[in-house]
Design an enzyme around this catalytic site. Structure first.
Site, PDB file in Angstrom:
ATOM      1  CB  CYS A  38      33.971  39.882  47.229  1.00 48.05           C
ATOM      2  SG  CYS A  38      33.907  39.367  48.939  1.00 48.05           S
ATOM      3  N   GLY A  39      31.750  41.943  48.702  1.00 42.30           N
ATOM      4  CA  GLY A  39      30.415  42.070  49.258  1.00 42.30           C
ATOM      5  C   GLY A  39      29.961  40.895  50.091  1.00 42.30           C
TER       6      GLY A  39
END
Length: 288
Positions: free
Chosen positions: A127-128
């Site tokens: 998801c970063g």
């Protein structure tokens, strides 16, 4: 079943574990008036201890270099790496120039589960968002501790904390360590483990009982530190029904103790303490 084999380096002194965990030095004692004098002092050793399972590195922690076999058992159990003491076949303790390596030989089924868990954790990075990959791994899925219907005596809790304070030779020498003690239901402290890390001290205590084949249902744990989330989680993972802390708990620890059916007490000093969860497990007439 393979017999447990422990390979111990020369620095390990089982007769006086605190000796391996401290060293003497010279210090300068000073006061506000400017007076000073040189005196001997004792420092707690803080050593990097690397844990490897079947020759695969897993974690490195700072710990006191004593009772390391107990630490290996306790850490492996409270972290859900092994199902019981029979899953450990061998512990090789090797002293390195920069620290100590504990290579723990465990059952193949446990190793498979450990590898699977590590792969799953590595996969949570898509998801970063910083740190999200580790959030799901913070709290383990644990069964609540079995009900402890009015088992704990108020006087026993106080007695255990008093004895714990008296049975910390490393802390008395250095002032820099924590302790975890196991108390019988009458409050008598049966065993104590010390370490520079509070979690390590509890793991060492749990590991010592595991190695001796002793139950966690016939007493409670007393600790010299605050009651953090991890201390509650490790206690519940071992099946400990009550955790008595000298200092305060955190809100997360109280919430977890509530959910896992564990009596949690804090600020235990003298004959006073505060119950934060499951006060119903004290005998009738006890302070709640």
């Amino acid at each position: 079943m393979k017999r447990e084999q422990i390979i111990v380096p020369a620095w390990r002194n089982s007769d006086a574990p605190e000796a391996a965990s401290s060293r003497q030095t010279l210090v300068m004692r000073c006061d506000a008036s400017g007076l000073s004098q040189c005196e001997p002092d004792v420092l707690a050793q803080e050593v990097p201890v690397a844990l490897a399972f079947n020759d695969i590195s897993h974690a490195t922690l700072l710990a006191s270099p004593s009772d390391l076999e107990d630490f290996a058992y306790g850490f492996s159990y409270t972290e859900g790496i092994i199902r019981g003491p029979e899953d450990i076949y061998e512990i090789n303790v090797s002293s390195q120039p920069v620290g100590i390596v504990l290579n723990v030989r465990i059952a193949s089924a446990c190793m498979q589960q450990l590898k699977l868990r590590r792969r799953n954790m590595a996969g949570r990075t898509g998801c970063g968002l910083c740190g999200v990959e580790s959030l799901d791994a913070v709290e383990r899925e644990l069964m609540p501790v079995p009900g402890q219907s009015a088992r704990y005596d108020a006087h026993a809790l106080s007695a255990a904390v008093t004895q714990l304070r008296e049975r910390q030779p490393l802390h008395q020498a250095t002032g820099a360590t924590h302790a975890a003690g196991w108390a019988a239901l009458d409050g008598h402290i049966d065993a104590v483990r010390e370490d520079v890390g509070r979690h390590n001290a509890l793991d060492k205590l749990i590991g010592a009982r595991l190695r001796q084949g002793l139950s966690f249902s016939d007493g409670f744990a007393a600790i010299s530190s605050r009651a953090s989330f991890e201390m509650v989680q490790k206690s519940a993972a071992a099946g400990i029904g009550a955790l008595i802390a000298v200092s305060a708990p955190t809100a997360y620890a109280v919430d977890l103790a509530d959910r896992l059916n564990l009596l949690l007490a804090g600020f235990a000093r003298g004959d006073r303490y505060t119950i934060y969860s499951h006060a119903e497990y004290l005998h009738d007439g006890s302070p709640a």
